[in-house]
Design a protein around this motif. Structure first.
Motif, PDB file in Angstrom:
ATOM      1  N   VAL A  20     -12.173   3.189 -67.354  1.00  0.00           N
ATOM      2  CA  VAL A  20     -13.366   2.941 -66.547  1.00  0.00           C
ATOM      3  C   VAL A  20     -13.254   1.551 -65.951  1.00  0.00           C
ATOM      4  CG1 VAL A  20     -15.873   2.724 -66.562  1.00  0.00           C
ATOM      5  CG2 VAL A  20     -14.768   4.460 -67.979  1.00  0.00           C
ATOM      6  N   GLY A  21     -13.235   1.491 -64.630  1.00  0.00           N
ATOM      7  CA  GLY A  21     -13.091   0.215 -63.959  1.00  0.00           C
ATOM      8  C   GLY A  21     -14.395  -0.307 -63.396  1.00  0.00           C
ATOM      9  N   ASP A  22     -14.319  -1.339 -62.613  1.00  0.00           N
ATOM     10  CA  ASP A  22     -15.501  -1.930 -61.990  1.00  0.00           C
ATOM     11  C   ASP A  22     -16.175  -0.917 -61.080  1.00  0.00           C
ATOM     12  OD1 ASP A  22     -14.909  -4.307 -63.242  1.00  0.00           O
ATOM     13  OD2 ASP A  22     -13.802  -5.132 -61.530  1.00  0.00           O
ATOM     14  N   GLY A  23     -17.505  -0.911 -61.108  1.00  0.00           N
ATOM     15  CA  GLY A  23     -18.256   0.010 -60.274  1.00  0.00           C
ATOM     16  C   GLY A  23     -18.257   1.426 -60.804  1.00  0.00           C
ATOM     17  N   GLY A  24     -17.794   1.616 -62.048  1.00  0.00           N
ATOM     18  CA  GLY A  24     -17.805   2.948 -62.643  1.00  0.00           C
ATOM     19  C   GLY A  24     -16.654   3.828 -62.205  1.00  0.00           C
ATOM     20  N   LEU A  25     -15.624   3.254 -61.589  1.00  0.00           N
ATOM     21  CA  LEU A  25     -14.467   4.030 -61.173  1.00  0.00           C
ATOM     22  C   LEU A  25     -13.772   4.602 -62.405  1.00  0.00           C
ATOM     23  CD1 LEU A  25     -12.650   4.913 -58.801  1.00  0.00           C
ATOM     24  CD2 LEU A  25     -11.309   2.845 -59.207  1.00  0.00           C
ATOM     25  N   LEU A  26     -13.561   5.919 -62.391  1.00  0.00           N
ATOM     26  CA  LEU A  26     -13.000   6.598 -63.551  1.00  0.00           C
ATOM     27  C   LEU A  26     -11.600   7.110 -63.227  1.00  0.00           C
ATOM     28  CD1 LEU A  26     -13.589   7.740 -66.428  1.00  0.00           C
ATOM     29  CD2 LEU A  26     -14.398   9.814 -65.301  1.00  0.00           C
TER      30      LEU A  26
END
Length: 218
Positions: A20-26
């Motif tokens: 899970v990255g910044d901004g909720g990027l999955l």
């Protein structure tokens, strides 16, 4: 953040890993699933090890654990929840729970969809979804007694009782996806506080303690 998802609410024993990255990027890193209704306890730990190995990661890198809360049969469901809670405690990371039916509803896509999983006793656990969002609360009942309106049905319970439901069955969506569970937990993961994993049994377990003890002298 590396997130591990576990689900044992159905005959499928599932472990999935995602970043899970910044901004909720999955970004999904892998998922392992074995279908065996009698071996949840034996299969889950090896599934976790394999999904970590295949992604080139270790358990110490996991930053959160997501677990399917059910509904599901008592014995199988508690294996996943106990494992998730133990890993969260051992690793010092938060745990988050998601209704397992919601993962199927999300995967089912647009339209009005009935999600049904096998509850044994000739019953199903079920819920209705509108464009992937659950309408009402999950429940358990006999297929002939549901009287729900939907465009189609998904889940292994829907396949098992397809003749009773009398609606189109999408047999491509049978078991909860671990990556879908993580996606559904994203808002809670970003909150970062974690939560107690409370199972959705919806009915009492088959084995219950005796109401009172009788004297051996009687």
């Amino acid at each position: 953040m590396l997130v591990l998802a576990l689900d044992t609410a159905t005959p499928a024993v599932t472990a999935a890993l995602a970043e899970v990255g910044d901004g909720g990027l999955l970004r999904g890193l892998g998922e392992r699933r074995t279908v065996d209704p009698r071996a949840h306890g034996e299969l889950l730990a090896p599934q976790v090890r394999l999904v970590l190995q295949e992604a080139g990661r270790t358990a110490r890198e996991v930053g959160a654990v997501v677990a399917g809360l059910g509904p599901g049969p008592f014995t199988g469901l508690r294996v996943g929840l106990a494992t998730a809670a133990a890993m969260g405690q051992a690793l010092g990371v938060p745990t988050y729970g998601v209704c397992s039916l919601d993962a199927l509803g999300r995967a089912a896509g647009p339209g009005r969809v009935l999600v049904a999983t096998d509850a044994r006793r000739r019953e199903v656990y079920y819920a209705v979804y509108e464009d992937g969002v659950r309408v009402g609360e999950p429940d358990v009942g006999k297929p002939a007694d549901l009287h729900v309106t939907a465009d189609r049905a998904v889940g292994e319970g829907a396949v098992k009782y397809s003749e009773v439901f009398g609606m189109p069955i999408d047999d491509r969506v049978l078991y909860p996806s671990g990556e879908a569970l993580i996606a559904l937990a994203l808002d809670k993961i970003r909150g970062g506080t974690g939560e107690v994993l409370t199972p959705l049994y919806l009915r009492r377990p088959d084995a219950v303690a005796a109401a009172e003890r009788k004297s051996v002298l009687q």
